[in-house]
Design a protein around this motif. Structure first.
Motif, short mmCIF file in Angstrom:
data_model
loop_
_atom_site.label_atom_id
_atom_site.label_comp_id
_atom_site.label_asym_id
_atom_site.label_seq_id
_atom_site.Cartn_x
_atom_site.Cartn_y
_atom_site.Cartn_z
N ILE A 384 0.79 -1.67 0.26
CA ILE A 384 0.09 -0.40 -0.18
C ILE A 384 0.85 1.02 0.01
O ILE A 384 0.12 2.73 -0.75
CB ILE A 384 -0.78 0.04 1.06
N PHE A 385 1.40 1.42 0.68
CA PHE A 385 2.22 2.64 0.81
C PHE A 385 3.87 2.71 0.03
O PHE A 385 4.96 3.45 -0.18
CB PHE A 385 3.01 2.82 2.59
N GLY A 386 4.01 1.43 -1.13
CA GLY A 386 5.12 1.02 -1.30
C GLY A 386 6.99 1.34 -1.16
O GLY A 386 7.36 2.27 -2.04
N VAL A 387 6.81 0.71 0.04
CA VAL A 387 8.20 0.54 0.43
C VAL A 387 8.91 -0.27 0.58
O VAL A 387 8.61 -1.54 0.40
CB VAL A 387 7.30 0.88 2.21
N GLU A 388 10.47 -0.68 0.68
CA GLU A 388 10.91 -1.36 0.29
C GLU A 388 12.07 -1.29 0.94
O GLU A 388 13.25 -1.45 0.67
CB GLU A 388 11.71 -1.73 -1.38
N ASP A 389 11.85 -0.64 2.07
CA ASP A 389 13.42 0.14 2.62
C ASP A 389 13.97 -1.23 3.62
O ASP A 389 15.12 -1.72 3.46
CB ASP A 389 13.10 0.91 3.86
N ASP A 390 13.10 -2.27 3.55
CA ASP A 390 13.44 -3.38 4.20
C ASP A 390 13.49 -5.29 4.41
O ASP A 390 13.36 -5.64 4.52
CB ASP A 390 12.52 -3.57 6.16
N ALA A 391 13.48 -4.39 2.44
CA ALA A 391 13.63 -5.12 1.50
C ALA A 391 15.00 -6.12 1.30
O ALA A 391 14.52 -6.99 1.61
CB ALA A 391 13.29 -5.14 -0.21
N HIS A 392 15.72 -5.81 2.21
CA HIS A 392 17.02 -6.09 2.09
C HIS A 392 17.50 -7.35 3.15
O HIS A 392 18.32 -7.82 3.60
CB HIS A 392 18.63 -4.54 2.38
N ILE A 393 16.68 -6.50 4.72
CA ILE A 393 16.44 -8.05 5.61
C ILE A 393 16.24 -9.49 5.46
O ILE A 393 16.98 -9.81 5.43
CB ILE A 393 15.52 -7.48 7.09
N ASN A 601 26.08 9.72 -0.65
CA ASN A 601 26.02 8.80 0.16
C ASN A 601 25.89 9.38 1.48
O ASN A 601 27.40 9.75 1.82
CB ASN A 601 26.59 7.40 -0.69
N HIS A 602 26.05 8.08 2.29
CA HIS A 602 26.58 7.81 4.01
C HIS A 602 26.01 6.43 4.50
O HIS A 602 25.86 6.16 3.35
CB HIS A 602 25.29 9.39 4.53
N PRO A 603 26.38 6.29 5.21
CA PRO A 603 26.53 5.42 6.17
C PRO A 603 25.26 4.53 6.83
O PRO A 603 25.23 3.36 6.88
CB PRO A 603 27.48 4.69 7.35
N HIS A 604 23.84 5.26 6.72
CA HIS A 604 22.96 4.36 6.86
C HIS A 604 21.98 4.15 6.02
O HIS A 604 21.04 4.91 5.04
CB HIS A 604 21.88 6.10 7.35
N TYR A 605 22.26 2.39 5.75
CA TYR A 605 21.84 1.91 4.75
C TYR A 605 20.40 1.64 4.77
O TYR A 605 20.45 0.31 3.58
CB TYR A 605 22.85 0.82 4.61
N GLU A 606 19.77 1.70 5.22
CA GLU A 606 18.24 1.28 6.02
C GLU A 606 17.43 2.07 5.10
O GLU A 606 16.21 2.40 5.19
CB GLU A 606 17.66 1.09 7.06
N HIS A 607 18.02 2.09 3.87
CA HIS A 607 16.40 3.24 2.80
C HIS A 607 17.30 3.13 1.24
O HIS A 607 18.17 2.57 0.69
CB HIS A 607 17.03 4.41 3.24
N ALA A 608 15.95 2.16 0.97
CA ALA A 608 15.92 1.67 -0.51
C ALA A 608 17.32 2.91 -1.79
O ALA A 608 17.48 2.29 -2.28
CB ALA A 608 15.23 1.11 -0.89
#
Length: 716
Positions: A384-393, A601-608
Motif C-alpha cells: 500500500i505504501f510502496g515501501v521497500e526499505d526493509d527488503a534487504h533484511i 552517500n552516507h552510512p545509514h543503509y536502511e533506505h532503498a
C-alpha cells in the motif's frame, strides 16, 4: 461441624482462585510475583539504592575504558570527530548542527530541511534517522551552556598538546562545557542506566537482591560480549538498550499482575516509544515481545487482560513514534505494524470462531494464524505504501540459508557484525560459566514447570465440577516463561547476526538471577547450603570474569590518523563550501561532520533509495570503464570522489573485495580489469587527480559543460 466448615472454606477459596472462562485453552496459573520461601521481598528503597550504585560503577567503567583506548582528553576537536567513524560520525554531525546553530529552533529546522546529507535531495533527518537522542542532548547542552555562561562559570579546561612525529600542536579541552564531553556524558548516563535496569530486572525476576547482584556480576564478567558502548558511543544501541530492558521489566510485571492495572498501557507505551525513537532496529524486538505475550495467552498461561494491556501499550508507543518521526516509511510498513494489526484482527474476528475447536487443535490453528496474519498484514502495508526499505533484511536471511547473493546483501554479510555467531563467543561465555549456569536454571525451571503441570492434571481428574477445575498452568510463573521465551528469540537472532549478541548475553545474565530463587531449588533444604553453592558458582565465574575485566581495562592507546586528518584539512582549505563529495560510506560521514560539505552517500543503509545511490557511487570499484563511471557520478552532481587504498587494493576475506561484489552483480564483466586500481594510481581521463597522500586519493569530476578549475594539487 468444624471439619465441614473447614472443607467449605477450602472449596470457596479454590473456587475463587481458579475461576476461568469457558474455553479450556484460556486456563491460567498463579500470576503473583515469586517470593523466596520464608523471606520478604526486598525493600524498594534498598533496591533503588543498589541499582543506582550499579549504574554509577558501570558508567565510570565504560568511560574509563573509552579514555584509555583513545586518550580522548588530549585530542583536538578534529581528531575527536575523526574517532566517530561510519554511522557514529553521521549521528554526531546532527548533534553538532544543533549545538552550533544560532538557536535551537534554527538547528532543528536545518535537521528537518537538510540538503547536505543526500545532495541534491532535501530530506527530513528526523524522519529518516533516529535522532531524538541528539535532539535532547543538543537542546540540554544549549541550556547548560547558557546557564553556566550567565552565572560566569567556566565548565571546561583547555591546554596545548604537543603531538610529536612532525604533527603540529593542538588545543584540547575537557569538561562538560565542551560539546563532545556533554555528548559522551549522555552516553555514559545511558550506559549506567543499562546496568541499573539489569539489576532491577534480576531482582524482579528472582524476587531477591541476590538475583540482581548475580545479573550485574555476570554482565561485568561478560562485558565484551554484552555491549560495545565503550568503543562506539554514538551508535543507536547505546541509547536504545536501556529502554529495551525497561520494556522487558514492564512486560514481566504485566503478565504477572494478579489484577489489571489500567495505567500500565501508558507506562508500556512510553517505554516502547522511547525504545523505538532511539533505534530503527527496535521494532524487531518489540515484535518478539508482542508475539510471545500473545502466544502465552493462546496456550493459556495468562488471561486476555494482560495480553490486551501489552498490546494497547505497544500500539500506543508505536503510533506516537510514527507521529514523532513524521511517518517514517521503515516504520509504517514494518513487521511491528503488521504484527500489531494482525494480532488485533485475530483477537477480534477469528478467535471467537477458533475457540469452538478442541483445545490442542484451536491452539495450533491460532498460533498458525498469528504468524500468517502478521506476515500478510506486513506485506500488504508494504504494498500500500510502496515501501521497500526493509527488503534487504529478507535478502540477508535468504543469503544465510541459500546461495542467494547480490551487491547489497554481500555488503552486509561480508562485515563481521552481520556474520553468524562465532564459536569463540560461545567459548568465552562458557569460560565464565554463563551458559552452564543458564542451562542449570533452564533445567530447574523445566522440571518445576512439568511437575506443576503433572500435579494440576491429576487434580483436574479428581475434580468433578468442571467450572472450578484447577487451571493447567496453575503455579507456573508467567514472568519466568516470558523471559525464557525472549531469551530463545535473542539466541536465534544472535546466532544469525553476530551483532545482536548484545541482546542475547545480557538476557543470559538476567536468567541466571533465578539461581537465587528458592522455589526452583527446593531440593536444597537449608538456606546456608544454597548460599554456599551460589558462592562456589560465583567463585568459578570470577576465575575468567575478573581476567576479562582486567584485560579490557588494560587496553591503552591513543587515536591518531594523520592521513585522514590531512584529507579533511585539504577539503576545508582547498575546495568550495558547496563542493559535493562521494566515496566510501565511512569517510563520507567524516567529511560531512568535519567539513560540512554536501555528500552524495552516507552510512545509514536502511533506505532503498540510499542503497541504490551508494551502489552508483561504488561503481568506481567495478570493472566498468572510466567514462561510464564518470557519467554516473556526473548525473549525481558529484564534484569530487574519494578513493581509499584499503578498498581499492586489499581484500579482507575471499569473495569480499569490492570488485568481487561487482562480479556477482555484473558477471559479464569478469574478464575486464578492475577500475579502482587504475583510478588510484593513474587517474585516467575524464577524471582529474587533485589529492594523494598514499592512503586517500581525491578525483575531481569535471562538468562536461563548464570546466571546474581544479584546486591546488596535493601530493605527499
Amino acid at each position: 461441624m468444624m471439619a465441614a466448615k473447614h472443607r467449605r472454606n477450602a472449596e470457596d477459596e479454590r473456587s475463587s482462585k481458579n475461576k476461568r472462562n469457558n474455553n479450556p485453552q484460556k486456563e491460567i496459573g498463579a500470576t503473583k510475583p515469586p517470593k523466596q520461601e520464608g523471606e520478604k521481598r526486598p525493600s524498594l528503597l534498598v533496591v533503588l539504592i543498589c541499582s543506582i550504585c550499579c549504574g554509577v560503577v558501570h558508567s565510570i567503567h565504560v568511560s574509563t575504558m573509552f579514555e584509555n583506548d583513545r586518550h580522548f582528553s588530549h585530542l583536538s576537536n578534529l581528531e575527536r570527530e575523526m574517532t566517530f567513524r561510519t554511522e557514529m560520525g553521521l549521528y554526531y554531525s546532527y548533534y553538532k548542527t544543533l549545538v552550533n546553530a544560532d538557536s535551537f529552533l534554527v538547528g532543528l529546522n536545518r535537521l528537518m530541511h537538510d540538503n547536505l546529507t543526500e545532495y541534491p535531495d532535501t530530506i527530513n533527518t528526523l524522519q529518516r534517522f533516529n535522532l531524538y537522542p541528539e535532539v535532547i542532548l543538543g537542546g540540554t547542552y544549549r541550556i547548560f551552556d547558557a546557564v553556566t555562561s550567565w552565572l560566569g562559570m567556566e565548565m571546561r579546561v583547555c591546554w596545548q598538546v604537543s603531538r610529536g612525529a612532525g604533527l603540529s600542536p593542538v588545543v584540547s579541552c575537557e569538561g562538560l562545557g565542551d560539546p563532545a564531553y556533554w555528548y559522551l556524558a549522555g552516553v555514559w548516563v545511558s550506559a549506567g542506566l543499562t546496568a541499573a535496569l539489569l539489576f532491577l530486572q534480576g531482582v524482579e525476576l528472582s524476587g531477591s537482591l541476590l538475583g540482581g547482584f548475580l545479573t550485574v556480576l555476570c554482565f561485568f564478567f561478560n562485558h565484551g560480549e554484552a555491549t560495545r558502548v565503550q568503543w562506539t558511543p554514538p551508535l543507536r544501541e547505546s541509547f536504545a538498550f536501556p529502554w529495551s530492558i525497561a520494556l522487558n521489566i514492564g512486560v514481566t510485571q504485566a503478565v504477572r499482575a494478579p489484577r489489571p492495572v489500567w495505567t500500565r498501557p501508558l507506562l508500556l507505551g512510553t517505554l516502547t516509544l522511547a525504545y523505538l525513537l532511539c533505534w530503527q532496529f527496535a521494532q524487531f524486538t518489540v515484535v518478539a515481545v508482542v508475539g510471545i505475550v500473545y502466544a502465552m495467552y493462546t496456550i493459556g498461561i495468562i488471561h486476555p487482560i494482560p495480553m490486551l494491556l501489552v498490546l494497547l501499550g505497544t500500539s500506543y508507543g508505536f503510533l506516537n513514534n510514527v507521529v514523532l518521526q513524521f511517518g517514517n516509511t521503515l516504520l509504517v510498513a514494518s513487521p511491528l505494524a503488521g504484527c500489531l494489526l494482525g494480532v488485533l484482527l485475530l483477537y477480534l474476528f477469528l478467535e471467537p470462531i477458533i475457540q469452538h475447536l478442541p483445545f490442542p487443535t484451536s491452539m495450533g490453528v491460532q498460533l498458525s494464524f498469528l504468524f500468517v496474519s502478521c506476515a500478510a498484514c506486513k506485506i500488504e502495508l508494504s504494498r500500500i505504501f510502496g515501501v521497500e526499505d526493509d527488503a534487504h533484511i529478507i535478502n540477508i536471511l535468504k543469503a544465510k540459508f541459500t546461495n542467494y547473493s547480490d551487491f547489497h546483501t554481500l555488503l552486509y554479510t561480508c562485515s563481521a557484525e552481520f556474520d553468524f555467531l562465532p564459536q569463540e563467543t560461545l567459548f568465552k561465555l562458557n569460560e565464565t560459566l554463563l551458559i552452564p549456569c543458564t542451562a542449570l536454571v533452564g533445567g530447574a525451571v523445566l522440571m518445576n514447570t512439568l511437575t506443576k503441570i503433572k500435579n494440576n492434571m491429576i487434580q483436574r481428574l479428581e475434580e468433578e465440577n468442571t467450572e472450578t477445575r484447577t487451571p493447567l498452568w496453575s503455579g507456573v510463573d508467567p514472568g519466568v516463561v516470558y523471559n525464557g521465551a525472549i531469551l530463545a528469540v535473542y539466541a536465534v537472532m544472535a546466532s544469525l547476526i553476530m551483532r545482536l549478541k548484545l541482546f542475547f548475553t545480557p538476557q543470559l545474565c538476567v536468567v541466571v538471577s533465578l539461581l537465587a530463587c528458592k522455589k526452583y531449588w527446593r531440593v536444597i533444604k537449608k538456606k546456608e547450603i544454597h548460599l554456599a553453592i551460589l558462592a562456589i558458582l560465583v567463585s568459578g565465574m570470577c576465575v575468567r570474569g575478573l581476567k576479562n575485566i582486567t584485560e579490557q581495562r588494560s587496553i591503552v592507546g591513543e587515536y591518531s590518523n594523520p592521513e585522514l586528518e590531512e584529507l579533511i584539512e585539504w577539503i576545508q582549505s582547498e575546495t568550495q563550501e558547496d563542493a559535493v563529495f562521494a566515496g566510501p560510506m565511512a569517510i563520507m560521514a567524516n567529511v560531512l561532520l568535519s567539513t560540512r560539505r554536501p555528500i552524495a552517500n552516507h552510512p545509514h543503509y536502511e533506505h532503498a533509495g540510499l542503497r541504490e545511490r551508494t551502489k552508483k557511487v561504488y561503481s568506481v570499484y567495478s570493472r566498468r570503464s572510466a567514462e561510464m563511471v564518470y557519467e554516473t557520478l556526473l548525473s549525481m552532481k558529484v564534484n569530487y570522489v574519494v578513493l581509499e587504498e584499503t578498498w581499492c587494493l586489499r581484500k579482507n576475506r575471499p569473495g569480499c573485495g569490492m570488485v568481487d561484489l561487482w562480479d556477482v552483480e555484473e558477471p559479464q564483466n569478469r574478464h575486464k580489469p578492475s577500475l579502482c586500481p587504475r583510478l588510484f594510481h593513474r587517474s585516467p581521463a575524464p577524471f582529474h587527480r587533485v589529492f594523494d597522500n598514499g592512503m586517500f586519493v581525491v578525483l575531481q569530476v569535471p562538468s562536461r559543460y563548464v570546466e571546474i578549475p581544479p584546486p591546488r594539487y596535493h601530493n605527499v
